[in-house]
Design a protein around this motif. Structure first.
Motif, PDB file in Angstrom:
ATOM      1  N   GLY A 158      -7.200 -33.659 -45.493  1.00  0.00           N
ATOM      2  CA  GLY A 158      -6.688 -33.944 -44.164  1.00  0.00           C
ATOM      3  C   GLY A 158      -7.775 -34.388 -43.223  1.00  0.00           C
ATOM      4  O   GLY A 158      -8.789 -34.968 -43.642  1.00  0.00           O
ATOM      5  N   SER A 159      -7.595 -34.086 -41.951  1.00  0.00           N
ATOM      6  CA  SER A 159      -8.544 -34.520 -40.931  1.00  0.00           C
ATOM      7  C   SER A 159      -8.656 -33.468 -39.847  1.00  0.00           C
ATOM      8  O   SER A 159      -7.648 -32.938 -39.364  1.00  0.00           O
ATOM      9  N   ALA A 160      -9.891 -33.156 -39.463  1.00  0.00           N
ATOM     10  CA  ALA A 160     -10.105 -32.264 -38.329  1.00  0.00           C
ATOM     11  C   ALA A 160      -9.856 -32.989 -37.017  1.00  0.00           C
ATOM     12  O   ALA A 160      -9.386 -32.390 -36.049  1.00  0.00           O
ATOM     13  N   GLU A 161     -10.154 -34.304 -36.987  1.00  0.00           N
ATOM     14  CA  GLU A 161      -9.930 -35.081 -35.769  1.00  0.00           C
ATOM     15  C   GLU A 161      -9.980 -36.564 -36.103  1.00  0.00           C
ATOM     16  O   GLU A 161     -10.747 -37.005 -36.966  1.00  0.00           O
ATOM     17  N   ILE A 162      -9.126 -37.327 -35.423  1.00  0.00           N
ATOM     18  CA  ILE A 162      -9.150 -38.787 -35.476  1.00  0.00           C
ATOM     19  C   ILE A 162      -9.176 -39.275 -34.035  1.00  0.00           C
ATOM     20  O   ILE A 162      -8.267 -38.970 -33.251  1.00  0.00           O
ATOM     21  N   ALA A 163     -10.226 -39.996 -33.672  1.00  0.00           N
ATOM     22  CA  ALA A 163     -10.395 -40.496 -32.308  1.00  0.00           C
ATOM     23  C   ALA A 163     -10.351 -42.019 -32.316  1.00  0.00           C
ATOM     24  O   ALA A 163     -10.731 -42.654 -33.308  1.00  0.00           O
ATOM     25  N   VAL A 164      -9.891 -42.589 -31.212  1.00  0.00           N
ATOM     26  CA  VAL A 164      -9.757 -44.038 -31.086  1.00  0.00           C
ATOM     27  C   VAL A 164     -10.402 -44.475 -29.775  1.00  0.00           C
ATOM     28  O   VAL A 164     -10.147 -43.867 -28.720  1.00  0.00           O
ATOM     29  N   TYR A 165     -11.228 -45.529 -29.843  1.00  0.00           N
ATOM     30  CA  TYR A 165     -11.960 -45.980 -28.657  1.00  0.00           C
ATOM     31  C   TYR A 165     -11.823 -47.491 -28.488  1.00  0.00           C
ATOM     32  O   TYR A 165     -11.691 -48.233 -29.463  1.00  0.00           O
ATOM     33  N   ARG A 166     -11.894 -47.947 -27.225  1.00  0.00           N
ATOM     34  CA  ARG A 166     -11.900 -49.373 -26.929  1.00  0.00           C
ATOM     35  C   ARG A 166     -13.316 -49.936 -26.940  1.00  0.00           C
ATOM     36  O   ARG A 166     -13.515 -51.151 -26.962  1.00  0.00           O
ATOM     37  N   SER A 167     -14.335 -49.056 -26.872  1.00  0.00           N
ATOM     38  CA  SER A 167     -15.736 -49.458 -26.979  1.00  0.00           C
ATOM     39  C   SER A 167     -16.481 -48.375 -27.735  1.00  0.00           C
ATOM     40  O   SER A 167     -16.008 -47.236 -27.845  1.00  0.00           O
ATOM     41  N   ARG A 168     -17.634 -48.712 -28.244  1.00  0.00           N
ATOM     42  CA  ARG A 168     -18.362 -47.817 -29.147  1.00  0.00           C
ATOM     43  C   ARG A 168     -18.882 -46.580 -28.414  1.00  0.00           C
ATOM     44  O   ARG A 168     -19.668 -46.694 -27.472  1.00  0.00           O
ATOM     45  N   PRO A 169     -18.476 -45.381 -28.846  1.00  0.00           N
ATOM     46  CA  PRO A 169     -19.018 -44.162 -28.241  1.00  0.00           C
ATOM     47  C   PRO A 169     -20.425 -43.876 -28.765  1.00  0.00           C
ATOM     48  O   PRO A 169     -20.760 -44.214 -29.903  1.00  0.00           O
ATOM     49  N   SER A 170     -21.226 -43.261 -27.932  1.00  0.00           N
ATOM     50  CA  SER A 170     -22.575 -42.868 -28.360  1.00  0.00           C
ATOM     51  C   SER A 170     -22.488 -41.635 -29.246  1.00  0.00           C
ATOM     52  O   SER A 170     -21.465 -40.940 -29.288  1.00  0.00           O
ATOM     53  N   GLN A 171     -23.592 -41.325 -29.913  1.00  0.00           N
ATOM     54  CA  GLN A 171     -23.622 -40.125 -30.748  1.00  0.00           C
ATOM     55  C   GLN A 171     -23.485 -38.874 -29.895  1.00  0.00           C
ATOM     56  O   GLN A 171     -22.850 -37.897 -30.303  1.00  0.00           O
ATOM     57  N   ASP A 172     -24.058 -38.900 -28.686  1.00  0.00           N
ATOM     58  CA  ASP A 172     -23.934 -37.751 -27.790  1.00  0.00           C
ATOM     59  C   ASP A 172     -22.477 -37.508 -27.415  1.00  0.00           C
ATOM     60  O   ASP A 172     -22.038 -36.353 -27.308  1.00  0.00           O
ATOM     61  N   GLN A 173     -21.725 -38.574 -27.197  1.00  0.00           N
ATOM     62  CA  GLN A 173     -20.312 -38.418 -26.860  1.00  0.00           C
ATOM     63  C   GLN A 173     -19.521 -37.838 -28.022  1.00  0.00           C
ATOM     64  O   GLN A 173     -18.623 -37.007 -27.828  1.00  0.00           O
ATOM     65  N   LEU A 174     -19.841 -38.264 -29.237  1.00  0.00           N
ATOM     66  CA  LEU A 174     -19.162 -37.704 -30.399  1.00  0.00           C
ATOM     67  C   LEU A 174     -19.550 -36.240 -30.595  1.00  0.00           C
ATOM     68  O   LEU A 174     -18.719 -35.417 -30.978  1.00  0.00           O
ATOM     69  N   ASP A 175     -20.817 -35.916 -30.333  1.00  0.00           N
ATOM     70  CA  ASP A 175     -21.250 -34.524 -30.435  1.00  0.00           C
ATOM     71  C   ASP A 175     -20.517 -33.652 -29.416  1.00  0.00           C
ATOM     72  O   ASP A 175     -20.164 -32.503 -29.691  1.00  0.00           O
ATOM     73  N   GLU A 176     -20.301 -34.201 -28.222  1.00  0.00           N
ATOM     74  CA  GLU A 176     -19.581 -33.454 -27.187  1.00  0.00           C
ATOM     75  C   GLU A 176     -18.148 -33.176 -27.624  1.00  0.00           C
ATOM     76  O   GLU A 176     -17.615 -32.083 -27.409  1.00  0.00           O
ATOM     77  N   LEU A 177     -17.531 -34.166 -28.258  1.00  0.00           N
ATOM     78  CA  LEU A 177     -16.172 -33.968 -28.757  1.00  0.00           C
ATOM     79  C   LEU A 177     -16.149 -32.943 -29.890  1.00  0.00           C
ATOM     80  O   LEU A 177     -15.235 -32.128 -29.996  1.00  0.00           O
ATOM     81  N   ALA A 178     -17.180 -32.978 -30.736  1.00  0.00           N
ATOM     82  CA  ALA A 178     -17.238 -32.050 -31.868  1.00  0.00           C
ATOM     83  C   ALA A 178     -17.416 -30.609 -31.417  1.00  0.00           C
ATOM     84  O   ALA A 178     -16.981 -29.676 -32.090  1.00  0.00           O
ATOM     85  N   GLY A 179     -18.065 -30.418 -30.280  1.00  0.00           N
ATOM     86  CA  GLY A 179     -18.296 -29.064 -29.802  1.00  0.00           C
ATOM     87  C   GLY A 179     -19.673 -28.563 -30.207  1.00  0.00           C
ATOM     88  O   GLY A 179     -20.302 -29.045 -31.152  1.00  0.00           O
ATOM     89  N   GLU A 180     -20.159 -27.571 -29.487  1.00  0.00           N
ATOM     90  CA  GLU A 180     -21.532 -27.094 -29.664  1.00  0.00           C
ATOM     91  C   GLU A 180     -21.759 -26.472 -31.037  1.00  0.00           C
ATOM     92  O   GLU A 180     -22.785 -26.704 -31.675  1.00  0.00           O
ATOM     93  N   GLU A 181     -20.798 -25.702 -31.546  1.00  0.00           N
ATOM     94  CA  GLU A 181     -21.004 -24.995 -32.812  1.00  0.00           C
ATOM     95  C   GLU A 181     -21.168 -25.964 -33.979  1.00  0.00           C
ATOM     96  O   GLU A 181     -22.097 -25.847 -34.785  1.00  0.00           O
ATOM     97  N   LEU A 182     -20.258 -26.967 -34.070  1.00  0.00           N
ATOM     98  CA  LEU A 182     -20.355 -27.933 -35.155  1.00  0.00           C
ATOM     99  C   LEU A 182     -21.591 -28.806 -34.991  1.00  0.00           C
ATOM    100  O   LEU A 182     -22.274 -29.119 -35.961  1.00  0.00           O
ATOM    101  N   THR A 183     -21.899 -29.207 -33.752  1.00  0.00           N
ATOM    102  CA  THR A 183     -23.084 -30.026 -33.502  1.00  0.00           C
ATOM    103  C   THR A 183     -24.348 -29.296 -33.924  1.00  0.00           C
ATOM    104  O   THR A 183     -25.246 -29.881 -34.550  1.00  0.00           O
ATOM    105  N   MET A 184     -24.445 -28.008 -33.635  1.00  0.00           N
ATOM    106  CA  MET A 184     -25.619 -27.228 -34.028  1.00  0.00           C
ATOM    107  C   MET A 184     -25.694 -27.095 -35.536  1.00  0.00           C
ATOM    108  O   MET A 184     -26.783 -27.116 -36.117  1.00  0.00           O
ATOM    109  N   GLN A 185     -24.529 -26.962 -36.197  1.00  0.00           N
ATOM    110  CA  GLN A 185     -24.523 -26.852 -37.653  1.00  0.00           C
ATOM    111  C   GLN A 185     -25.025 -28.143 -38.288  1.00  0.00           C
ATOM    112  O   GLN A 185     -25.850 -28.124 -39.201  1.00  0.00           O
TER     113      GLN A 185
END
Length: 439
Positions: A158-185
């Motif tokens: 399956g999928s934990a998340e599927i996101a859709v953007y009109r322009s390319r998100p930065s890695q920091d923006q994706l990390d923010e969506l992922a949350g601190e715990e997953l980003t730290m892992q």
């Protein structure tokens, strides 16, 4: 008299317009505004809507992820997002369902826009705990459909998340969506890979070294164990057969080249195994033009011998098959000596694959065994005299003892005898005199 506007007015107007354009192009996740549907779902707690809730779990994902019902899905599924009005789309980002097992995610996919019969994109998701991007030409669509053709092996992908953007998100923006715990892992895994480095070989004017060295981790790359897939120990031992994994002593992810005369120089990537593994033992040809090493690519659980020009290029696979080939070294005549589990036997007590010593041509032809052993012959090294020394492991169950010894063999397979070991009479090891006895 005409009123003349000051130049600063025009500059402020231009700045305002540009800021409005930039704000309009700011990456915003459009998926939560869509209606989600999936051809299969495990239960109401794993419905399609949970893949667009902007919540990504690192543990239990009940009510936070979409999962198919593997018993009836046939290892495939469709996932669609439909908006009330057309939206501009340029990138889709996929997080696999990896809260429990990293293999509970999709592998091959096709992306369809609106009612098109041909996919706008297709590819393969890697088995990793991080976001993976699908980039398309920006265009207005009202519906996107992801057709998942197969998974990485787990039954309820399956999928934990599927996101859709009109322009390319930065890695920091994706990390923010992922949350601190997953980003730290994820950051912890990356740091662990990057902080370890091991010198592998020297070539004219350069040093080749392996980064990210550590024993195999079951979260990233599973290895065959007694014929089945199982977790691999966090530490690799070289003297106890019951704890040894049937491959190189250590492994990493990238081979880098650096000029030791330039301490401020940046290393250049020679080989990048991505989510696969590169063995720590390797050797350069005598002319310094070719490097021999072993690698287990991401989708292959076995190590094979490869060669690559030291000036750069594509690795060339020299061996293949359902066994580990590793620890290559170069003989004076140009043949390669290496260890392999292709012998086909298993250690008598723990049933692990045994390894023995082989040679082959520099092109991977004429593979011939040099030793026959029922436990392990490993890590062959060519001496300055052109013969071979290697590590031999023996089981002595009558004495409840496992012995690790240094053995010798000639390149033609003759002259096998113990150089250093527990039961060799008169073999006193002295690091100051041993080189004189046996260079």
């Amino acid at each position: 008299m005409k009123n003349v506007l000051p130049p600063c007015f025009f500059l402020l107007t231009i700045a305002y317009v540009l800021s409005c354009v930039a704000a309009a192009d700011e990456p915003v996740n459009l998926a939560p505004k869509a209606q989600a549907w999936a051809s299969s779902q495990y239960s109401g707690s794993y419905a399609a809507q949970y893949a667009i809730d902007e919540k990504i779990s690192v543990g239990s994902d009940i009510g936070q992820a979409w999962a198919c019902l593997g018993d009836t899905s046939g290892d495939k599924a469709e996932f669609t997002l439909t908006w009330p009005q057309p939206v501009e789309v340029a990138e889709i980002v996929y997080w696999g369902r990896t809260g429990s097992l990293v293999s509970e995610m999709w592998k091959d996919y096709e992306l369809y826009l609106d009612d098109d019969s041909q996919p706008a994109a297709k590819g393969t998701f890697k088995m990793v705990r991080r976001p993976q991007r699908i980039v398309i030409a920006r265009q207005k669509v009202q519906k996107i459909c992801l057709k998942f053709l197969n998974s990485h092996g787990a039954i309820n992908a399956g999928s934990a998340e599927i996101a859709v953007y009109r322009s390319r998100p930065s890695q920091d923006q994706l990390d923010e969506l992922a949350g601190e715990e997953l980003t730290m892992q994820i950051a912890s895994i990356r740091l662990e890979r990057a902080r370890a480095a091991e010198v592998a070989a020297t070539i004219p004017g350069k040093v080749v070294f392996l980064t990210g060295t550590r024993p195999w981790n079951h979260l990233d790359h599973q290895q065959p164990w007694s014929g089945n897939y199982a977790r691999v120990a966090n530490h690799t031992h070289r003297c106890y057969i019951e704890k040894d994994t049937p491959g190189p002593a250590n492994a990493g992810h990238q081979l880098l080249v650096i000029d030791p005369a330039d301490p401020l120089g940046q290393p250049e990537v020679l080989v990048d195994a991505d989510e696969g593994w590169i063995g720590c033992a390797m050797s350069a040809s005598y002319d310094g033009e070719t490097l021999y090493f072993c690698m287990a690519p991401q989708d292959d659980p076995f190590f094979h011998i490869y060669s690559i020009p030291t000036s750069g290029g594509e690795p060339r696979q020299l061996t293949a098959g359902p066994f580990h080939d590793c620890d290559p070294d170069i003989l004076p005549g140009g043949r390669i000596v290496f260890c392999s589990t292709r012998f086909g036997s298993r250690e008598e007590y723990h049933s692990h694959r045994v390894s023995t010593i082989y040679t082959m041509t520099g092109g991977g032809k004429e593979i011939r065994p040099l030793t026959y052993h029922v436990v392990n012959d490993r890590e062959p090294k060519v001496t300055a005299r052109g013969d071979i020394v290697f590590v031999r492991q023996d089981n002595f169950f009558m004495n409840a003892k496992i012995a690790t010894q240094i053995f010798h063999v000639d390149p033609n397979g003759r002259g096998q005898f113990m150089l250093l070991g527990q039961d060799r009479s008169g073999s006193e090891y002295n690091r100051y005199t041993m080189h004189d006895i046996y260079p």
